[in-house]
Write a protein that holds these residues in place. Structure first.
Motif, PDB file in Angstrom:
ATOM      1  N   GLY B  11       0.821  -1.212   0.000  1.00  0.00           N
ATOM      2  CA  GLY B  11       0.000   0.000   0.000  1.00  0.00           C
ATOM      3  C   GLY B  11       0.855   1.261   0.000  1.00  0.00           C
ATOM      4  N   PHE B  12       1.848   1.261   0.875  1.00  0.00           N
ATOM      5  CA  PHE B  12       2.731   2.436   0.944  1.00  0.00           C
ATOM      6  C   PHE B  12       3.501   2.621  -0.361  1.00  0.00           C
ATOM      7  N   PHE B  13       3.931   1.515  -0.934  1.00  0.00           N
ATOM      8  CA  PHE B  13       4.671   1.597  -2.189  1.00  0.00           C
ATOM      9  C   PHE B  13       3.789   2.201  -3.281  1.00  0.00           C
ATOM     10  N   ALA B  14       2.542   1.742  -3.333  1.00  0.00           N
ATOM     11  CA  ALA B  14       1.615   2.255  -4.340  1.00  0.00           C
ATOM     12  C   ALA B  14       1.371   3.745  -4.131  1.00  0.00           C
ATOM     13  N   LEU B  15       1.163   4.134  -2.867  1.00  0.00           N
ATOM     14  CA  LEU B  15       0.950   5.557  -2.563  1.00  0.00           C
ATOM     15  C   LEU B  15       2.139   6.387  -3.007  1.00  0.00           C
ATOM     16  N   GLY B  16       3.341   5.890  -2.697  1.00  0.00           N
ATOM     17  CA  GLY B  16       4.568   6.599  -3.077  1.00  0.00           C
ATOM     18  C   GLY B  16       4.669   6.738  -4.587  1.00  0.00           C
ATOM     19  N   ALA B  17       4.387   5.634  -5.287  1.00  0.00           N
ATOM     20  CA  ALA B  17       4.497   5.660  -6.746  1.00  0.00           C
ATOM     21  C   ALA B  17       3.475   6.633  -7.340  1.00  0.00           C
ATOM     22  N   LEU B  18       2.247   6.606  -6.804  1.00  0.00           N
ATOM     23  CA  LEU B  18       1.207   7.517  -7.307  1.00  0.00           C
ATOM     24  C   LEU B  18       1.606   8.974  -7.062  1.00  0.00           C
ATOM     25  N   ALA B  19       2.148   9.219  -5.860  1.00  0.00           N
ATOM     26  CA  ALA B  19       2.582  10.587  -5.533  1.00  0.00           C
ATOM     27  C   ALA B  19       3.678  11.036  -6.483  1.00  0.00           C
ATOM     28  N   ALA B  20       4.635  10.135  -6.745  1.00  0.00           N
ATOM     29  CA  ALA B  20       5.732  10.483  -7.646  1.00  0.00           C
ATOM     30  C   ALA B  20       5.196  10.770  -9.043  1.00  0.00           C
ATOM     31  N   TRP B  21       4.252   9.975  -9.481  1.00  0.00           N
ATOM     32  CA  TRP B  21       3.606  10.136 -10.799  1.00  0.00           C
ATOM     33  C   TRP B  21       2.948  11.519 -10.865  1.00  0.00           C
ATOM     34  N   GLU B  22       2.126  11.827  -9.853  1.00  0.00           N
ATOM     35  CA  GLU B  22       1.423  13.101  -9.823  1.00  0.00           C
ATOM     36  C   GLU B  22       2.419  14.265  -9.850  1.00  0.00           C
ATOM     37  N   LEU B  23       3.465  14.163  -9.000  1.00  0.00           N
ATOM     38  CA  LEU B  23       4.475  15.235  -8.909  1.00  0.00           C
ATOM     39  C   LEU B  23       5.197  15.406 -10.233  1.00  0.00           C
ATOM     40  N   ALA B  24       5.550  14.276 -10.873  1.00  0.00           N
ATOM     41  CA  ALA B  24       6.277  14.340 -12.135  1.00  0.00           C
ATOM     42  C   ALA B  24       5.430  15.014 -13.205  1.00  0.00           C
ATOM     43  N   VAL B  25       4.134  14.606 -13.290  1.00  0.00           N
ATOM     44  CA  VAL B  25       3.244  15.186 -14.294  1.00  0.00           C
ATOM     45  C   VAL B  25       3.125  16.698 -14.096  1.00  0.00           C
ATOM     46  N   ARG B  26       2.972  17.096 -12.811  1.00  0.00           N
ATOM     47  CA  ARG B  26       2.849  18.531 -12.515  1.00  0.00           C
ATOM     48  C   ARG B  26       4.175  19.259 -12.733  1.00  0.00           C
ATOM     49  N   GLY B  27       5.244  18.673 -12.211  1.00  0.00           N
ATOM     50  CA  GLY B  27       6.566  19.311 -12.262  1.00  0.00           C
ATOM     51  C   GLY B  27       7.039  19.554 -13.687  1.00  0.00           C
ATOM     52  N   PHE B  28       6.857  18.543 -14.557  1.00  0.00           N
ATOM     53  CA  PHE B  28       7.332  18.696 -15.938  1.00  0.00           C
ATOM     54  C   PHE B  28       6.272  19.311 -16.839  1.00  0.00           C
ATOM     55  N   GLY B  29       5.119  19.596 -16.278  1.00  0.00           N
ATOM     56  CA  GLY B  29       4.055  20.223 -17.065  1.00  0.00           C
ATOM     57  C   GLY B  29       3.586  19.361 -18.226  1.00  0.00           C
ATOM     58  N   VAL B  30       3.454  18.014 -17.995  1.00  0.00           N
ATOM     59  CA  VAL B  30       2.983  17.116 -19.061  1.00  0.00           C
ATOM     60  C   VAL B  30       1.499  17.401 -19.320  1.00  0.00           C
ATOM     61  N   PRO B  31       1.121  17.647 -20.578  1.00  0.00           N
ATOM     62  CA  PRO B  31      -0.283  17.940 -20.860  1.00  0.00           C
ATOM     63  C   PRO B  31      -1.158  16.720 -20.557  1.00  0.00           C
ATOM     64  N   VAL B  32      -2.395  16.967 -20.126  1.00  0.00           N
ATOM     65  CA  VAL B  32      -3.276  15.912 -19.665  1.00  0.00           C
ATOM     66  C   VAL B  32      -3.675  14.965 -20.805  1.00  0.00           C
ATOM     67  N   TYR B  33      -3.601  15.421 -22.088  1.00  0.00           N
ATOM     68  CA  TYR B  33      -3.963  14.535 -23.200  1.00  0.00           C
ATOM     69  C   TYR B  33      -2.832  13.586 -23.567  1.00  0.00           C
ATOM     70  N   ILE B  34      -1.642  13.800 -22.939  1.00  0.00           N
ATOM     71  CA  ILE B  34      -0.570  12.823 -23.157  1.00  0.00           C
ATOM     72  C   ILE B  34      -0.482  11.864 -21.970  1.00  0.00           C
TER      73      ILE B  34
END
Lengths: 247, 254
Positions: B11-34
């Protein structure tokens, strides 16, 4: 009971399992077929049971016909119990296959289990029982149809020595009590000498009967302490060594 | 302490991975359609839970119908093969042909021949799901040790008694293991068939939602449909595992 005359059995690739085997089974006798692996003793047992047919020779039953289902009991080296069925249901199986109702069969089932010392274990599953107890259930299953002839194929070979001794003594007692004919296949000289009245020695490749030794000992639980037992074991061992040495 | 940490670790691993995913998408400004982040995916589901939920239900209906059909058909044909060598010779090659034929290649034909969209999807999913439960049951029906068959012969057992008292109980765990594999494959088969039918067919399954969202560049919704599919697959697998364990407990007693 049965005359086996010049019986022959060949398998694929020229393996001669049995060659010119002639033997008479006497009513009420306890006979051991003794020999090393590959001497055809299990094959001979299967021929007697009607599970296999000879390629030559004949089996003639004194009554003029082969035994019907249930007149022969068979005990395998493995207990071959149905793991999902209780001890009572396992013993019930032969009667069930002959369409005897459960209610009708239960007295015989309980009696058979009591005879092998397992009264009170009716509802136990095979996995809850020890190896020796599973073999006792298997013997009860073979006895439940009150067979004329009980065939046993190395039934105690997979058990530890203490369990084996107990079962051998109980089997002999059971045989004296119910008086059926027993053919007992074994590769243990000690076992053959302990249980049987007649010990038939077989030799391998091709499987033949080499000699027959008749025991004059009185069967019983203390037979192992009898000096005559040691003499019999020695005599069988010497005979066996003589025939196996040149090969 | 250690035990409970081990249990919580995934569970913790999944939470960490999801958080990293969210942060990466926001941090690099990946458009939502990609690539949408997890929050956008959850939001996409929440804007139309009825639509996606309805699609999930449609796909599950096809999946379960196909699974039950495969189980009944597979067990029946395996029993026919156990009962008669002629049946075995007649059936086995065709079962293999069915197994090696890619469903994508024959789905259009099935849709043309069957006509009814729901039935077409069930037929396609059944073709995919059929083989494991069939082959496993066939193996199980022949799996008893030779001594057991000798025993039944010795007591003059009929073919029917040998089948019911020996072959079927021995085959049960094999059948259940096959059923569990077929469960996952029925879902895959249902989704593949929905893809092939596309918008021209039974326009309500999850695969159709994925296609539709793709055309509209609603990538977050596409991901939401995918997540629902994976969850459905996991639930089917666990449910069939629990079902199998319960059946074997019933067979073997307490």
């Amino acid at each position: 009971m049965l005359d086996i005359v010049s019986v022959e059995r060949r398998f694929a690739r020229g393996v001669v399992a049995l060659e010119d085997v002639t033997l008479r089974l006497e009513e009420g006798n306890f006979l051991a077929l003794l020999g090393p692996s590959g001497c055809g003793k299990s094959t001979l047992l299967r021929l007697i049971a009607g599970l296999d047919r000879p390629d030559g020779g004949r089996l003639t039953w004194d009554r003029g016909r082969a035994p019907a289902a249930g007149e022969i009991g068979f005990v395998f080296q493995d207990a071959t119990l149905l793991p999902w069925a209780s001890a009572a249901d396992n013993v019930f199986l032969p009667l069930r296959l002959r369409h005897v109702s459960r209610a009708e069969a239960m007295p015989a089932v309980h009696d058979a289990l009591a005879r092998v010392g397992l009264a009170g274990f009716e509802s136990a599953r095979p996995r809850e029982l020890s190896g020796g107890m599973r073999m006792r259930v298997s013997i009860a299953r073979a006895l439940v149809t009150r067979p004329l002839l009980l065939l046993m194929d190395e039934p105690f070979a997979a058990l530890d020595e203490f369990t084996r001794h107990g079962l051998q003594a109980d089997l002999v007692a059971l045989w004296r009590e119910i008086g059926c004919t027993i053919v007992f296949v074994t590769h243990s000289i000690y076992e053959a000498a302990f249980v049987a009245q007649r010990v038939v020695l077989m030799t391998p490749r091709p499987g033949r009967i080499f000699r027959e030794i008749v025991s004059t000992l009185t069967p019983g639980p203390d037979l192992r302490l009898d000096p005559g037992y040691a003499t019999l074991v020695t005599s069988i061992s010497k005979t066996m060594a003589a025939v196996l040495a040149p090969a | 302490m250690t035990e409970s940490w081990l249990r919580l670790a995934p569970g913790f691993f999944a939470l960490g991975a999801l958080a990293a995913w969210e942060l990466a998408v926001r941090g690099f400004g990946v458009p939502v359609y990609i690539l949408p982040g997890p929050i956008a995916i959850v939001a996409a589901f929440l804007t139309d839970p009825g639509g996606l939920g309805g699609s999930l239900l449609a796909t599950l209906t096809v999946t379960l119908t196909a699974l039950v059909t495969s189980a009944v058909l597979g067990a029946a044909l395996a029993m026919a093969m156990a009962a008669s060598r002629l049946a075995r010779a007649a059936i086995l090659p065709w079962a293999v042909v069915l197994q090696v034929t890619p469903i994508v290649a024959i789905a259009p034909l099935v849709i043309i021949w069957v006509g009814d969209p729901f039935a077409s999807l069930v037929v396609c999913a059944t073709i995919v799901a059929f083989f494991p439960v069939f082959a496993n049951t066939a193996t199980g029906l022949a799996a008893g040790a030779p001594e057991y068959f000798d025993l039944f012969r010795l007591y003059g057992a009929s073919h029917r008694d040998t089948l019911l008292l020996l072959r079927v109980p021995v085959a049960l765990p094999y059948f259940l293991a096959g059923l569990r594999i077929s469960g996952g494959l029925a879902l895959v088969g249902a989704v593949v068939a929905e893809f092939v039918t596309g918008s021209g067919g039974f326009a309500s399954g999850l695969a159709y939602r994925i296609l539709e969202s793709g055309y509209r560049l609603e990538v977050a919704r596409m991901f939401a449909a995918l997540v629902l599919l994976s969850l459905a697959g996991i639930v089917i697998n666990l449910a069939l595992g629990a079902f199998g364990a319960a059946v074997l407990r019933a067979r073997d007693g307490p």
